[in-house]
Design a protein around this motif. Structure first.
Motif, PDB file in Angstrom:
ATOM      1  N   PRO A 135       0.820  -1.232   0.000  1.00  0.00           N
ATOM      2  CA  PRO A 135       0.000   0.000   0.000  1.00  0.00           C
ATOM      3  C   PRO A 135       0.847   1.272   0.000  1.00  0.00           C
ATOM      4  O   PRO A 135       0.439   2.283  -0.591  1.00  0.00           O
ATOM      5  N   ALA A 136       2.029   1.223   0.609  1.00  0.00           N
ATOM      6  CA  ALA A 136       2.898   2.419   0.634  1.00  0.00           C
ATOM      7  C   ALA A 136       3.213   2.901  -0.771  1.00  0.00           C
ATOM      8  O   ALA A 136       3.329   4.114  -1.019  1.00  0.00           O
ATOM      9  N   SER A 137       3.351   1.971  -1.706  1.00  0.00           N
ATOM     10  CA  SER A 137       3.688   2.366  -3.083  1.00  0.00           C
ATOM     11  C   SER A 137       2.534   3.143  -3.718  1.00  0.00           C
ATOM     12  O   SER A 137       2.754   4.048  -4.530  1.00  0.00           O
ATOM     13  N   VAL A 157      -1.092  -3.905  -6.218  1.00  0.00           N
ATOM     14  CA  VAL A 157      -1.078  -5.178  -6.931  1.00  0.00           C
ATOM     15  C   VAL A 157      -1.538  -6.296  -5.992  1.00  0.00           C
ATOM     16  O   VAL A 157      -1.122  -6.367  -4.837  1.00  0.00           O
ATOM     17  N   LEU A 158      -2.436  -7.147  -6.522  1.00  0.00           N
ATOM     18  CA  LEU A 158      -2.887  -8.334  -5.796  1.00  0.00           C
ATOM     19  C   LEU A 158      -2.071  -9.518  -6.298  1.00  0.00           C
ATOM     20  O   LEU A 158      -2.048  -9.799  -7.509  1.00  0.00           O
ATOM     21  N   ASP A 177      -6.970  -4.027   2.275  1.00  0.00           N
ATOM     22  CA  ASP A 177      -6.115  -2.893   1.868  1.00  0.00           C
ATOM     23  C   ASP A 177      -6.655  -2.228   0.604  1.00  0.00           C
ATOM     24  O   ASP A 177      -6.654  -0.992   0.482  1.00  0.00           O
ATOM     25  N   THR A 178      -7.117  -3.051  -0.357  1.00  0.00           N
ATOM     26  CA  THR A 178      -7.643  -2.500  -1.615  1.00  0.00           C
ATOM     27  C   THR A 178      -8.849  -1.605  -1.345  1.00  0.00           C
ATOM     28  O   THR A 178      -8.943  -0.479  -1.850  1.00  0.00           O
ATOM     29  N   GLN A 183     -11.331   3.871  -0.882  1.00  0.00           N
ATOM     30  CA  GLN A 183     -12.044   4.896  -0.108  1.00  0.00           C
ATOM     31  C   GLN A 183     -11.178   6.123   0.144  1.00  0.00           C
ATOM     32  O   GLN A 183     -11.676   7.239   0.210  1.00  0.00           O
ATOM     33  N   ARG A 184      -9.867   5.914   0.254  1.00  0.00           N
ATOM     34  CA  ARG A 184      -8.978   7.042   0.512  1.00  0.00           C
ATOM     35  C   ARG A 184      -8.748   7.901  -0.743  1.00  0.00           C
ATOM     36  O   ARG A 184      -8.672   9.124  -0.657  1.00  0.00           O
ATOM     37  N   TRP A 185      -8.618   7.245  -1.927  1.00  0.00           N
ATOM     38  CA  TRP A 185      -8.096   7.966  -3.083  1.00  0.00           C
ATOM     39  C   TRP A 185      -9.026   8.059  -4.282  1.00  0.00           C
ATOM     40  O   TRP A 185      -8.897   8.989  -5.089  1.00  0.00           O
ATOM     41  N   HIS A 186      -9.939   7.122  -4.476  1.00  0.00           N
ATOM     42  CA  HIS A 186     -10.700   7.116  -5.732  1.00  0.00           C
ATOM     43  C   HIS A 186     -11.614   8.343  -5.831  1.00  0.00           C
ATOM     44  O   HIS A 186     -12.417   8.598  -4.941  1.00  0.00           O
ATOM     45  N   GLY A 187     -11.473   9.111  -6.914  1.00  0.00           N
ATOM     46  CA  GLY A 187     -12.304  10.299  -7.104  1.00  0.00           C
ATOM     47  C   GLY A 187     -11.805  11.534  -6.383  1.00  0.00           C
ATOM     48  O   GLY A 187     -12.425  12.591  -6.466  1.00  0.00           O
TER      49      GLY A 187
END
Ligand SMILES: [Zn+2]
Length: 434
Positions: A135-137, A157-158, A177-178, A183-187
Protein backbone atom coordinates in the motif's frame (compact mmCIF):
# COMPACT_ATOMS: atom_id res chain seq x y z
CA UNK A 1 -9.28 32.43 -19.47
CA UNK A 2 -6.15 31.98 -21.50
CA UNK A 3 -5.58 31.33 -25.20
CA UNK A 4 -2.80 29.59 -27.11
CA UNK A 5 -2.10 30.33 -30.78
CA UNK A 6 -0.21 27.65 -32.74
CA UNK A 7 -1.04 24.80 -35.08
CA UNK A 8 -3.62 22.69 -33.24
CA UNK A 9 -4.29 18.95 -33.59
CA UNK A 10 -7.41 17.24 -32.22
CA UNK A 11 -9.83 14.44 -33.08
CA UNK A 12 -13.45 14.56 -34.26
CA UNK A 13 -14.03 10.87 -35.00
CA UNK A 14 -12.14 7.70 -34.18
CA UNK A 15 -8.83 7.97 -35.98
CA UNK A 16 -9.79 11.17 -37.80
CA UNK A 17 -7.73 14.21 -36.90
CA UNK A 18 -8.34 17.90 -37.51
CA UNK A 19 -5.28 20.09 -38.00
CA UNK A 20 -5.63 23.87 -37.80
CA UNK A 21 -2.35 25.18 -39.19
CA UNK A 22 -3.01 28.62 -37.61
CA UNK A 23 -5.23 27.60 -34.72
CA UNK A 24 -6.42 28.89 -31.37
CA UNK A 25 -7.03 26.91 -28.20
CA UNK A 26 -8.97 28.76 -25.50
CA UNK A 27 -9.02 27.35 -21.96
CA UNK A 28 -10.84 28.50 -18.86
CA UNK A 29 -12.26 27.17 -15.60
CA UNK A 30 -15.11 24.66 -15.56
CA UNK A 31 -17.86 24.55 -12.94
CA UNK A 32 -15.67 22.03 -11.07
CA UNK A 33 -12.74 24.44 -11.05
CA UNK A 34 -10.46 22.66 -13.53
CA UNK A 35 -9.09 24.33 -16.64
CA UNK A 36 -11.01 22.94 -19.62
CA UNK A 37 -11.13 23.72 -23.31
CA UNK A 38 -13.61 26.53 -24.00
CA UNK A 39 -13.05 26.73 -27.76
CA UNK A 40 -10.79 25.34 -30.46
CA UNK A 41 -10.55 26.18 -34.13
CA UNK A 42 -8.87 28.48 -36.60
CA UNK A 43 -7.33 31.69 -35.27
CA UNK A 44 -9.12 33.76 -37.89
CA UNK A 45 -12.53 32.44 -36.86
CA UNK A 46 -12.04 32.56 -33.08
CA UNK A 47 -9.81 35.59 -32.47
CA UNK A 48 -12.63 38.20 -32.68
CA UNK A 49 -14.64 36.34 -30.00
CA UNK A 50 -11.67 36.10 -27.64
CA UNK A 51 -9.92 39.40 -28.39
CA UNK A 52 -9.68 40.27 -24.68
CA UNK A 53 -8.19 36.94 -23.63
CA UNK A 54 -4.41 36.91 -23.03
CA UNK A 55 -2.90 34.85 -25.84
CA UNK A 56 0.43 33.01 -25.89
CA UNK A 57 1.79 32.60 -29.41
CA UNK A 58 3.89 29.58 -30.41
CA UNK A 59 4.89 30.11 -34.05
CA UNK A 60 5.99 26.92 -35.78
CA UNK A 61 4.75 24.75 -32.92
CA UNK A 62 1.89 22.21 -32.71
CA UNK A 63 -0.49 21.98 -29.76
CA UNK A 64 -1.84 18.44 -29.41
CA UNK A 65 -3.70 16.46 -26.73
CA UNK A 66 -1.53 15.13 -23.90
CA UNK A 67 -0.78 11.45 -24.42
CA UNK A 68 -2.65 8.73 -22.53
CA UNK A 69 -0.63 5.67 -21.47
CA UNK A 70 -3.00 2.78 -20.78
CA UNK A 71 -0.58 0.45 -19.03
CA UNK A 72 2.77 0.68 -17.30
CA UNK A 73 4.49 -0.10 -14.01
CA UNK A 74 5.88 2.82 -12.02
CA UNK A 75 8.02 0.55 -9.81
CA UNK A 76 9.84 -0.70 -12.91
CA UNK A 77 11.73 2.49 -13.75
CA UNK A 78 14.91 0.62 -12.80
CA UNK A 79 13.88 -2.61 -14.55
CA UNK A 80 13.69 -1.02 -18.01
CA UNK A 81 16.39 -2.36 -20.31
CA UNK A 82 17.17 -5.53 -18.31
CA UNK A 83 18.27 -8.58 -20.34
CA UNK A 84 16.27 -11.79 -19.90
CA UNK A 85 15.25 -15.00 -21.65
CA UNK A 86 11.57 -14.02 -21.72
CA UNK A 87 8.70 -12.87 -19.54
CA UNK A 88 8.83 -15.40 -16.70
CA UNK A 89 12.64 -15.27 -16.06
CA UNK A 90 12.48 -11.48 -16.44
CA UNK A 91 9.87 -11.29 -13.65
CA UNK A 92 11.87 -13.58 -11.37
CA UNK A 93 15.33 -12.06 -11.91
CA UNK A 94 14.59 -8.35 -12.20
CA UNK A 95 11.03 -7.30 -11.53
CA UNK A 96 10.24 -8.97 -8.22
CA UNK A 97 13.58 -8.03 -6.55
CA UNK A 98 13.03 -4.36 -7.53
CA UNK A 99 9.41 -4.31 -6.45
CA UNK A 100 10.32 -5.55 -2.93
CA UNK A 101 11.89 -2.15 -2.21
CA UNK A 102 8.51 -0.42 -2.42
CA UNK A 103 7.52 -1.59 1.06
CA UNK A 104 9.37 1.59 2.10
CA UNK A 105 7.37 4.86 1.87
CA UNK A 106 10.61 6.83 1.33
CA UNK A 107 11.80 4.59 -1.49
CA UNK A 108 8.33 4.75 -3.07
CA UNK A 109 8.21 8.55 -2.80
CA UNK A 110 11.46 9.16 -4.67
CA UNK A 111 10.50 6.62 -7.36
CA UNK A 112 7.06 8.26 -7.73
CA UNK A 113 8.65 11.70 -8.16
CA UNK A 114 11.03 10.40 -10.83
CA UNK A 115 8.25 8.49 -12.60
CA UNK A 116 5.87 11.45 -12.88
CA UNK A 117 8.65 13.77 -14.01
CA UNK A 118 9.49 11.23 -16.73
CA UNK A 119 5.83 10.99 -17.84
CA UNK A 120 5.56 14.76 -18.14
CA UNK A 121 8.91 15.09 -19.91
CA UNK A 122 7.51 12.68 -22.53
CA UNK A 123 4.16 14.44 -22.86
CA UNK A 124 2.11 11.79 -21.04
CA UNK A 125 -0.65 13.50 -19.07
CA UNK A 126 -2.87 10.53 -18.13
CA UNK A 127 -1.63 7.11 -17.05
CA UNK A 128 -3.09 3.85 -15.81
CA UNK A 129 -0.20 2.29 -13.94
CA UNK A 130 0.55 -0.61 -11.67
CA UNK A 131 2.06 0.14 -8.26
CA UNK A 132 3.41 -2.82 -6.22
CA UNK A 133 1.68 -5.08 -3.69
CA UNK A 134 2.64 -2.63 -0.91
CA UNK A 135 0.00 0.00 0.00
CA UNK A 136 2.90 2.42 0.63
CA UNK A 137 3.69 2.37 -3.08
CA UNK A 138 0.12 3.45 -3.91
CA UNK A 139 -0.02 6.24 -1.32
CA UNK A 140 3.30 7.63 -2.59
CA UNK A 141 2.21 7.74 -6.23
CA UNK A 142 -1.22 9.23 -5.57
CA UNK A 143 0.32 11.90 -3.35
CA UNK A 144 2.84 12.85 -6.03
CA UNK A 145 0.20 12.86 -8.80
CA UNK A 146 -2.04 15.04 -6.65
CA UNK A 147 0.78 17.57 -6.22
CA UNK A 148 0.99 17.83 -10.04
CA UNK A 149 -2.81 17.87 -10.51
CA UNK A 150 -2.31 14.86 -12.78
CA UNK A 151 -5.11 12.56 -13.94
CA UNK A 152 -3.63 9.27 -12.77
CA UNK A 153 -5.07 5.85 -12.04
CA UNK A 154 -3.20 3.22 -10.04
CA UNK A 155 -3.75 0.43 -7.56
CA UNK A 156 -2.13 -1.99 -5.15
CA UNK A 157 -1.08 -5.18 -6.93
CA UNK A 158 -2.89 -8.33 -5.80
CA UNK A 159 -0.52 -11.34 -5.81
CA UNK A 160 -0.98 -13.94 -3.08
CA UNK A 161 0.67 -16.94 -4.77
CA UNK A 162 3.53 -18.10 -7.01
CA UNK A 163 5.65 -15.13 -6.09
CA UNK A 164 8.54 -14.63 -3.65
CA UNK A 165 8.56 -13.33 -0.09
CA UNK A 166 8.61 -9.56 -0.02
CA UNK A 167 6.12 -9.04 -2.85
CA UNK A 168 3.55 -11.78 -2.11
CA UNK A 169 0.54 -10.49 -0.19
CA UNK A 170 -2.01 -12.20 2.05
CA UNK A 171 -5.46 -12.90 0.61
CA UNK A 172 -7.81 -11.37 3.19
CA UNK A 173 -5.55 -8.45 4.07
CA UNK A 174 -4.95 -7.64 0.38
CA UNK A 175 -8.67 -7.12 -0.17
CA UNK A 176 -9.05 -5.05 3.00
CA UNK A 177 -6.12 -2.89 1.87
CA UNK A 178 -7.64 -2.50 -1.61
CA UNK A 179 -10.97 -1.29 -0.26
CA UNK A 180 -9.26 1.14 2.14
CA UNK A 181 -7.23 2.58 -0.77
CA UNK A 182 -10.37 2.95 -2.91
CA UNK A 183 -12.04 4.90 -0.11
CA UNK A 184 -8.98 7.04 0.51
CA UNK A 185 -8.10 7.97 -3.08
CA UNK A 186 -10.70 7.12 -5.73
CA UNK A 187 -12.30 10.30 -7.10
CA UNK A 188 -10.09 12.60 -5.05
CA UNK A 189 -9.11 15.50 -7.32
CA UNK A 190 -8.20 13.84 -10.65
CA UNK A 191 -7.17 10.49 -9.17
CA UNK A 192 -8.76 7.11 -9.81
CA UNK A 193 -8.27 3.68 -8.28
CA UNK A 194 -7.73 0.45 -10.22
CA UNK A 195 -8.29 -2.99 -8.71
CA UNK A 196 -5.05 -4.68 -9.78
CA UNK A 197 -4.75 -8.48 -9.86
CA UNK A 198 -1.26 -8.97 -11.32
CA UNK A 199 -2.30 -11.85 -13.57
CA UNK A 200 -4.14 -15.14 -13.07
CA UNK A 201 -1.11 -17.25 -12.01
CA UNK A 202 -0.21 -14.79 -9.21
CA UNK A 203 -3.69 -14.72 -7.66
CA UNK A 204 -5.54 -17.45 -5.77
CA UNK A 205 -9.16 -18.14 -6.71
CA UNK A 206 -10.18 -16.57 -3.39
CA UNK A 207 -8.26 -13.39 -4.22
CA UNK A 208 -9.72 -13.15 -7.73
CA UNK A 209 -13.18 -13.75 -6.28
CA UNK A 210 -12.66 -10.95 -3.76
CA UNK A 211 -11.37 -8.64 -6.49
CA UNK A 212 -14.51 -9.35 -8.52
CA UNK A 213 -16.72 -8.56 -5.51
CA UNK A 214 -14.97 -5.21 -5.06
CA UNK A 215 -15.32 -4.53 -8.80
CA UNK A 216 -19.09 -5.05 -8.50
CA UNK A 217 -19.36 -2.91 -5.34
CA UNK A 218 -17.39 -0.02 -6.89
CA UNK A 219 -18.48 0.04 -10.54
CA UNK A 220 -16.68 3.28 -11.44
CA UNK A 221 -13.36 1.99 -10.12
CA UNK A 222 -11.02 0.64 -12.83
CA UNK A 223 -9.63 -2.89 -13.12
CA UNK A 224 -6.18 -3.53 -14.60
CA UNK A 225 -4.38 -6.78 -15.29
CA UNK A 226 -2.50 -8.75 -17.93
CA UNK A 227 -3.79 -11.42 -20.29
CA UNK A 228 -2.37 -13.68 -23.03
CA UNK A 229 0.99 -11.95 -23.30
CA UNK A 230 3.11 -15.03 -23.76
CA UNK A 231 2.57 -18.65 -24.77
CA UNK A 232 4.25 -20.12 -21.64
CA UNK A 233 1.92 -18.00 -19.51
CA UNK A 234 -1.14 -19.22 -21.48
CA UNK A 235 -0.08 -22.85 -20.88
CA UNK A 236 0.40 -22.13 -17.17
CA UNK A 237 -3.13 -20.71 -16.87
CA UNK A 238 -4.52 -23.74 -18.71
CA UNK A 239 -2.87 -25.98 -16.10
CA UNK A 240 -4.32 -23.90 -13.25
CA UNK A 241 -7.84 -23.73 -14.78
CA UNK A 242 -8.17 -26.82 -17.02
CA UNK A 243 -11.95 -26.39 -17.32
CA UNK A 244 -11.83 -22.74 -18.36
CA UNK A 245 -12.56 -22.09 -22.04
CA UNK A 246 -9.62 -19.69 -22.27
CA UNK A 247 -7.27 -17.55 -20.20
CA UNK A 248 -9.51 -14.50 -20.68
CA UNK A 249 -12.58 -16.45 -19.56
CA UNK A 250 -10.97 -16.96 -16.12
CA UNK A 251 -11.24 -13.21 -15.54
CA UNK A 252 -14.84 -13.35 -16.74
CA UNK A 253 -15.73 -16.10 -14.30
CA UNK A 254 -14.54 -13.91 -11.41
CA UNK A 255 -16.47 -10.81 -12.57
CA UNK A 256 -13.37 -8.97 -13.76
CA UNK A 257 -14.50 -8.13 -17.32
CA UNK A 258 -16.60 -4.98 -17.44
CA UNK A 259 -16.38 -1.35 -18.62
CA UNK A 260 -13.22 0.26 -17.18
CA UNK A 261 -11.43 -3.12 -17.10
CA UNK A 262 -8.14 -2.84 -18.99
CA UNK A 263 -6.07 -5.87 -19.98
CA UNK A 264 -2.51 -5.44 -21.16
CA UNK A 265 -1.28 -7.35 -24.23
CA UNK A 266 -4.27 -9.45 -25.47
CA UNK A 267 -2.02 -11.19 -28.01
CA UNK A 268 -2.82 -14.90 -27.86
CA UNK A 269 -6.60 -14.61 -28.12
CA UNK A 270 -9.11 -16.29 -30.40
CA UNK A 271 -12.24 -14.78 -31.92
CA UNK A 272 -14.39 -15.98 -29.02
CA UNK A 273 -12.12 -14.07 -26.63
CA UNK A 274 -12.32 -11.00 -28.85
CA UNK A 275 -16.10 -11.21 -28.86
CA UNK A 276 -16.01 -11.50 -25.06
CA UNK A 277 -13.97 -8.29 -24.77
CA UNK A 278 -16.48 -6.56 -27.01
CA UNK A 279 -19.52 -7.92 -25.14
CA UNK A 280 -18.18 -6.97 -21.71
CA UNK A 281 -16.79 -3.56 -22.83
CA UNK A 282 -13.38 -4.45 -21.41
CA UNK A 283 -10.43 -2.88 -23.26
CA UNK A 284 -6.99 -3.95 -24.43
CA UNK A 285 -3.81 -2.01 -23.64
CA UNK A 286 -1.62 -2.70 -26.66
CA UNK A 287 2.02 -2.67 -25.52
CA UNK A 288 4.14 -2.98 -28.67
CA UNK A 289 7.64 -2.05 -27.45
CA UNK A 290 7.26 -4.53 -24.62
CA UNK A 291 5.93 -7.27 -26.87
CA UNK A 292 8.80 -6.81 -29.33
CA UNK A 293 11.42 -6.58 -26.55
CA UNK A 294 10.25 -9.73 -24.76
CA UNK A 295 9.41 -11.56 -27.98
CA UNK A 296 5.87 -12.14 -26.79
CA UNK A 297 4.02 -11.83 -30.11
CA UNK A 298 2.06 -9.35 -32.21
CA UNK A 299 -1.28 -7.75 -31.36
CA UNK A 300 -3.79 -8.57 -34.11
CA UNK A 301 -5.28 -5.23 -35.16
CA UNK A 302 -7.39 -6.78 -37.92
CA UNK A 303 -8.85 -9.31 -35.47
CA UNK A 304 -9.52 -6.56 -32.93
CA UNK A 305 -11.36 -4.36 -35.44
CA UNK A 306 -13.32 -7.33 -36.79
CA UNK A 307 -14.58 -8.03 -33.27
CA UNK A 308 -14.97 -4.32 -32.47
CA UNK A 309 -13.51 -4.20 -28.97
CA UNK A 310 -11.76 -1.11 -27.65
CA UNK A 311 -8.03 -0.70 -27.41
CA UNK A 312 -5.33 1.90 -27.07
CA UNK A 313 -1.58 2.19 -26.66
CA UNK A 314 0.64 1.62 -23.67
CA UNK A 315 4.36 1.78 -22.96
CA UNK A 316 4.36 -1.12 -20.46
CA UNK A 317 7.56 0.22 -18.89
CA UNK A 318 9.64 -1.66 -17.69
CA UNK A 319 8.86 -4.54 -20.11
CA UNK A 320 8.47 -1.72 -22.62
CA UNK A 321 11.61 0.04 -23.69
CA UNK A 322 10.55 3.69 -23.71
CA UNK A 323 8.32 6.24 -22.00
CA UNK A 324 8.09 8.09 -25.32
CA UNK A 325 4.69 7.88 -27.05
CA UNK A 326 6.53 8.36 -30.35
CA UNK A 327 8.52 5.17 -29.81
CA UNK A 328 5.35 3.33 -28.81
CA UNK A 329 3.43 4.54 -31.89
CA UNK A 330 6.30 3.48 -34.15
CA UNK A 331 6.44 0.04 -32.53
CA UNK A 332 2.66 -0.25 -32.95
CA UNK A 333 3.11 0.45 -36.64
CA UNK A 334 5.73 -2.34 -36.88
CA UNK A 335 3.48 -4.73 -34.94
CA UNK A 336 0.58 -3.92 -37.27
CA UNK A 337 2.73 -4.51 -40.35
CA UNK A 338 3.85 -7.97 -39.18
CA UNK A 339 2.05 -10.41 -41.45
CA UNK A 340 3.53 -13.82 -40.68
CA UNK A 341 1.50 -14.74 -37.58
CA UNK A 342 -1.65 -12.76 -38.45
CA UNK A 343 -2.98 -10.42 -41.12
CA UNK A 344 -0.60 -7.51 -41.65
CA UNK A 345 -1.97 -3.97 -41.88
CA UNK A 346 -0.42 -0.54 -42.45
CA UNK A 347 -1.87 1.61 -39.66
CA UNK A 348 -2.31 5.23 -40.63
CA UNK A 349 -0.52 7.96 -38.65
CA UNK A 350 -3.80 9.55 -37.50
CA UNK A 351 -4.97 6.17 -36.24
CA UNK A 352 -1.70 5.54 -34.38
CA UNK A 353 -1.88 9.00 -32.77
CA UNK A 354 -5.55 8.48 -31.86
CA UNK A 355 -4.69 5.16 -30.17
CA UNK A 356 -2.39 7.04 -27.77
CA UNK A 357 -4.76 9.97 -27.10
CA UNK A 358 -8.53 10.04 -27.71
CA UNK A 359 -8.75 6.30 -28.42
CA UNK A 360 -6.93 5.41 -25.21
CA UNK A 361 -9.14 7.82 -23.28
CA UNK A 362 -12.26 6.21 -24.75
CA UNK A 363 -10.95 2.77 -23.79
CA UNK A 364 -10.54 4.02 -20.21
CA UNK A 365 -14.09 5.40 -20.14
CA UNK A 366 -12.67 8.95 -20.23
CA UNK A 367 -13.92 10.04 -23.66
CA UNK A 368 -14.52 13.78 -23.68
CA UNK A 369 -12.52 14.12 -20.46
CA UNK A 370 -8.90 13.73 -21.59
CA UNK A 371 -7.02 12.72 -24.74
CA UNK A 372 -8.64 15.36 -26.94
CA UNK A 373 -9.03 19.13 -27.21
CA UNK A 374 -12.72 19.44 -28.02
CA UNK A 375 -14.65 21.94 -25.87
CA UNK A 376 -15.24 20.52 -22.39
CA UNK A 377 -12.10 18.36 -22.34
CA UNK A 378 -9.71 18.95 -19.48
CA UNK A 379 -6.88 21.15 -20.75
CA UNK A 380 -4.00 18.66 -20.71
CA UNK A 381 -1.87 19.30 -23.78
CA UNK A 382 1.60 19.27 -25.25
CA UNK A 383 3.45 21.83 -27.32
CA UNK A 384 5.40 19.97 -30.01
CA UNK A 385 8.44 21.22 -31.88
CA UNK A 386 8.52 19.61 -35.33
CA UNK A 387 12.04 21.04 -35.81
CA UNK A 388 13.42 19.39 -32.66
CA UNK A 389 16.24 17.59 -34.49
CA UNK A 390 18.00 18.41 -37.78
CA UNK A 391 16.51 15.38 -39.53
CA UNK A 392 12.99 16.10 -38.21
CA UNK A 393 13.26 19.74 -39.30
CA UNK A 394 14.34 18.67 -42.78
CA UNK A 395 11.68 15.98 -43.04
CA UNK A 396 8.71 17.92 -41.59
CA UNK A 397 9.52 20.95 -43.80
CA UNK A 398 8.78 18.71 -46.79
CA UNK A 399 5.55 17.23 -45.42
CA UNK A 400 2.82 17.66 -48.03
CA UNK A 401 -0.06 16.37 -45.92
CA UNK A 402 -1.11 15.86 -42.30
CA UNK A 403 -0.33 12.14 -42.60
CA UNK A 404 3.20 12.89 -43.79
CA UNK A 405 3.75 15.37 -40.94
CA UNK A 406 2.43 13.04 -38.23
CA UNK A 407 4.27 10.01 -39.59
CA UNK A 408 7.59 11.92 -39.63
CA UNK A 409 7.03 12.79 -35.96
CA UNK A 410 6.08 9.19 -35.12
CA UNK A 411 9.12 7.68 -36.83
CA UNK A 412 11.73 10.32 -35.92
CA UNK A 413 10.31 11.85 -32.73
CA UNK A 414 11.22 11.37 -29.08
CA UNK A 415 11.25 13.44 -25.87
CA UNK A 416 13.05 16.28 -27.66
CA UNK A 417 9.83 17.00 -29.60
CA UNK A 418 7.93 17.70 -26.37
CA UNK A 419 8.67 21.37 -25.74
CA UNK A 420 6.06 21.84 -23.02
CA UNK A 421 3.53 19.70 -21.18
CA UNK A 422 0.60 21.65 -19.77
CA UNK A 423 -1.64 20.11 -17.10
CA UNK A 424 -5.19 21.26 -16.36
CA UNK A 425 -4.74 22.89 -12.97
CA UNK A 426 -7.55 23.81 -10.65
CA UNK A 427 -8.54 27.27 -11.89
CA UNK A 428 -10.32 29.86 -9.81
CA UNK A 429 -11.36 27.26 -7.23
CA UNK A 430 -8.21 25.61 -5.94
CA UNK A 431 -8.17 22.13 -4.47
CA UNK A 432 -11.65 21.09 -5.54
CA UNK A 433 -12.49 17.43 -4.91
CA UNK A 434 -14.53 15.77 -7.64
ZN1 LIG B 1 2.59 -4.90 -17.60
Amino acid sequence: MKAYRASVLYFVNPAQAVFESDGLLVVGPSARGLQVVQAVGSYAALAPRFADVPTAHFPGRIIAPGFVDMHLHYPQIDVIGSPAEGLLPWLENYTFPHEKRFSSPEYSAQAAAFFIAELLRNGVTTALTFATSHPASVHALFAEAQRHSLRLITGKVLMDQHSPDGVRDETVQSLIDTEALIQRWHGVDRLGYAITPRFVPNCSAAQLHGAGELAARYPDVWIQSHVAENKDEVVWVRQLYPKARSYLSVYEQFGLLRPRAVYAHCIHLDDEDRALLRATCAAAAVSPTSNLFLGSGFFDYVGADRAGFQYGLASDVGGGTSFSPFHTMLAAYCVGREGQTKAGVSLGPQHLWWQHTAGAARSLGLEGVVGNLLPGCEADFVVLNPQATPLLARKTAQAGSLDELLFALIVLGDDRVIEQTVISQAGNVAGVTV
